[in-house]
Scaffold this active site. Sequence first.
Site, PDB file in Angstrom:
ATOM      1  N   HIS A  59       0.047  -2.147   1.435  1.00  0.00           N
ATOM      2  CA  HIS A  59      -0.068  -2.621   2.817  1.00  0.00           C
ATOM      3  C   HIS A  59       0.010  -4.136   2.857  1.00  0.00           C
ATOM      4  O   HIS A  59      -0.112  -4.802   1.829  1.00  0.00           O
ATOM      5  CB  HIS A  59      -1.422  -2.183   3.384  1.00  0.00           C
ATOM      6  CG  HIS A  59      -2.558  -2.864   2.684  1.00  0.00           C
ATOM      7  ND1 HIS A  59      -3.113  -2.366   1.512  1.00  0.00           N
ATOM      8  CD2 HIS A  59      -3.192  -4.024   2.936  1.00  0.00           C
ATOM      9  CE1 HIS A  59      -4.043  -3.198   1.101  1.00  0.00           C
ATOM     10  NE2 HIS A  59      -4.117  -4.223   1.947  1.00  0.00           N
ATOM     11  N   THR A 108      -2.172  -6.881   4.718  1.00  0.00           N
ATOM     12  CA  THR A 108      -3.381  -7.086   5.530  1.00  0.00           C
ATOM     13  C   THR A 108      -3.103  -8.076   6.666  1.00  0.00           C
ATOM     14  O   THR A 108      -2.506  -9.128   6.442  1.00  0.00           O
ATOM     15  CB  THR A 108      -4.526  -7.660   4.670  1.00  0.00           C
ATOM     16  OG1 THR A 108      -4.753  -6.790   3.561  1.00  0.00           O
ATOM     17  CG2 THR A 108      -5.806  -7.819   5.475  1.00  0.00           C
ATOM     18  N   HIS A 147       1.370 -10.903   2.726  1.00  0.00           N
ATOM     19  CA  HIS A 147       1.806 -10.402   1.423  1.00  0.00           C
ATOM     20  C   HIS A 147       1.473  -8.933   1.271  1.00  0.00           C
ATOM     21  O   HIS A 147       0.673  -8.381   2.051  1.00  0.00           O
ATOM     22  CB  HIS A 147       1.062 -11.171   0.329  1.00  0.00           C
ATOM     23  CG  HIS A 147      -0.399 -10.841   0.329  1.00  0.00           C
ATOM     24  ND1 HIS A 147      -1.293 -11.436   1.209  1.00  0.00           N
ATOM     25  CD2 HIS A 147      -1.118  -9.922  -0.360  1.00  0.00           C
ATOM     26  CE1 HIS A 147      -2.492 -10.904   1.035  1.00  0.00           C
ATOM     27  NE2 HIS A 147      -2.411  -9.980   0.096  1.00  0.00           N
ATOM     28  N   THR A 160      -0.096  -6.797  -1.877  1.00  0.00           N
ATOM     29  CA  THR A 160      -0.594  -6.809  -3.250  1.00  0.00           C
ATOM     30  C   THR A 160       0.028  -5.636  -3.989  1.00  0.00           C
ATOM     31  O   THR A 160      -0.063  -4.492  -3.546  1.00  0.00           O
ATOM     32  CB  THR A 160      -2.132  -6.678  -3.283  1.00  0.00           C
ATOM     33  OG1 THR A 160      -2.707  -7.817  -2.640  1.00  0.00           O
ATOM     34  CG2 THR A 160      -2.649  -6.598  -4.720  1.00  0.00           C
TER      35      THR A 160
END
Length: 222
Positions: A70, A72, A150, A152
């Site tokens: 995902h 965030t 971003h 992760t």
Amino acid sequence: PTLEKELLPLYFGWFLAKRDEDGMRKTSHEFLEQLGNLKAFKKRLLPYGCEDKQKLDLLKYFAKSPNILHCTAKYCDYGKVLGSEEYAQQEAVKKAYSKGYTLHISALFATPKTVGAQVELQPDQLLVWPADAEKEVMPKDTFPKGSRAHITLGTAADIQDVQTGIDLLEFIKLQQSGKDGEHLGDLTGAVAGKVSYYDNGMWLLNLSRKLEVKSIFSGYYG
Ligand code: ACK
């Protein structure tokens, strides 16, 4: 019984659609494999706690990977984070909730702590990006809105996921100060692009072809 108060999630964000999530994990593996095989990388293993020319398996080095890929938008910690109630009540957030979005990925990066994808938020996506997201972690610097966005992809042992966005801002900070990294190699295939080295084990792959992944904006309550 009726719920008197809306429950706030652990975080709001864009969640990759299953097919694109699988694809993204493969792309991440491909990136780490090709990066690890670069001559220039093999000569710069010290920041990764390895002697130079020793064998380092990056897939093993980044021992942890999030269960759900995902991007965030707002970390709320179920409401404990100041301003999360206000965030959730914004019209833009309510409107975006459960809608589909395409995320544009322009670069992949690896540091001794994290591996991640840089997300280039589009104008409609920036509407739900918190104004203080960048200041929150780097209060002394100024970044364009959305710089921290971003995905992760993995973290080294003992490193928290929140580190990935901080690492990304570190790259952008260096770029802003005119340090664009040293072009030390090229990757091919699905991860074709230029690899730049920014010191301290910071590697960035500028993708020749941006990746587009489908996602849903929602809250994670797990
Ligand atoms: O990889 P991420 O963006 O980093 O996704 C996870 C997600 O929330 C669930 O843990 C991110 N996260 C954790 N703590 C924070 C924080 N203080 N500020 C912003 N994002 C956070 C983490």
